[in-house]
Write an enzyme that holds these catalytic residues in place. Structure first.
Site, short mmCIF file in Angstrom:
data_model
loop_
_atom_site.label_atom_id
_atom_site.label_comp_id
_atom_site.label_asym_id
_atom_site.label_seq_id
_atom_site.Cartn_x
_atom_site.Cartn_y
_atom_site.Cartn_z
N LYS A 126 43.64 49.64 109.24
CA LYS A 126 42.81 48.80 110.66
C LYS A 126 43.42 48.63 111.47
CE LYS A 126 39.01 45.28 110.30
NZ LYS A 126 37.75 44.31 109.76
N GLU A 150 33.12 49.49 103.87
CA GLU A 150 34.11 48.95 104.15
C GLU A 150 34.37 48.03 103.33
OE1 GLU A 150 36.47 45.67 107.24
OE2 GLU A 150 34.34 45.57 107.07
N CYS A 182 34.77 48.28 110.95
CA CYS A 182 34.09 47.07 111.56
C CYS A 182 34.42 46.25 113.02
CB CYS A 182 34.89 46.12 110.43
SG CYS A 182 33.14 45.13 110.23
#
Length: 276
Positions: free
Chosen positions: A114, A40, A155
């Site tokens: 995300k 990321e 994440c």
């Protein structure tokens, strides 16, 4: 499939980070990899919003994306950019935290923004408000590759198993979870969450991480992992940056799902809870 994971300590200068990724593409190809995976925020990791705002670009103008696409085509290597921070992509003015799947001709095969944003106050006195800068994605994304269907996450997404249920319902056999995990949460939850997601899904999990002390002052956990569908850790890169390889036997997916048919046995759970 031979996967190459590039565990980075990304800084605030996209040009420096791009050069490091381009170099890793060459080394991954020389090492026999089929695909390179980055963490990321591979292109820029900077919590100084004013400085970052002067550096970041839109997808169409992002120099890191352009450099990686060119290097992937020249090397004939697939690349997963864990994510890049991009501005001027959303109507609400917030930035996007976006993954890219790039094929061996340099074409973008998939994008994923995300979905779950990290807004938290930690016992270590660290406070993060990702949603104040980044807008959430709205689409669950999976994409076909020569080695199987890959499902995307980034994440903090790994804490939400419903996302992976949707991805496996869509046929994913490899799950991707690039990250820039904090040290306290990494020490407590990184390994157990990623192994659990792989076991639940009967999938390979590839989680490439940021590591070490960064230019913006933060410290990230590292320990890039490859986990097989049985939950065994095939690769753990520890707390040192660099390039490492893992070989994935895709036949394991069908074998494990045959031994523990959790996906086949899934049932839709009623939204209403009966209180006894």
């Amino acid at each position: 499939m031979r996967a190459a994971l590039f565990q980075m300590t990304s800084g605030v200068d996209p040009a420096v980070n791009a050069a490091a990724i381009v170099d890793a593409i060459g080394r991954a190809k020389a090492g026999g990899a089929d695909m390179l995976f980055t963490p990321e925020m591979a292109g820029c990791l900077d919590r100084d919003r004013t400085r970052a705002a002067a550096t970041l670009r839109s997808e169409a103008d992002d120099p890191v994306l352009a450099a990686v696409r060119d290097a992937a085509a020249k090397a004939g290597l697939w690349v997963h950019i864990g994510s890049l921070p991009l501005k001027d992509e959303r109507a609400d003015g917030r930035w996007a935290n976006r993954s890219f799947l790039i094929d061996d001709r340099g074409a973008i095969r998939a994008r994923y923004d995300k979905i779950h944003l990290f807004d938290v106050d930690l016992a270590s006195d660290e406070s993060w408000r990702e949603s104040s800068v980044y807008g959430p994605g709205e689409q669950v994304v999976a994409a076909d590759t020569p080695w199987g269907r890959m499902g995307f996450s980034i994440c903090y997404d790994m804490r939400f198993p419903d996302l992976y249920r949707a991805l496996t319902n869509a046929g994913a056999t490899i799950l991707l979870a690039p990250a820039a995990f904090t040290v306290p949460t990494g020490q407590a939850h990184w390994h157990v969450l990623l192994r659990a997601r792989a076991i639940e899904a009967g999938c390979f999990m590839i989680a490439t991480a940021q590591v070490g002390l960064h230019e913006d002052g933060r410290t990230t956990y590292g320990h890039s992992l490859v986990v097989d569908p049985w939950g065994a850790v095939l690769l753990d890169m520890g707390d040192v940056g660099g390039l490492a390889f893992a070989d994935l036997d895709m036949g394991q997916v069908a074998d494990v799902r045959g031994r523990v048919p959790a996906i086949t046995n899934r049932r839709d759970i009623p939204a209403q809870v009966t209180l006894a």
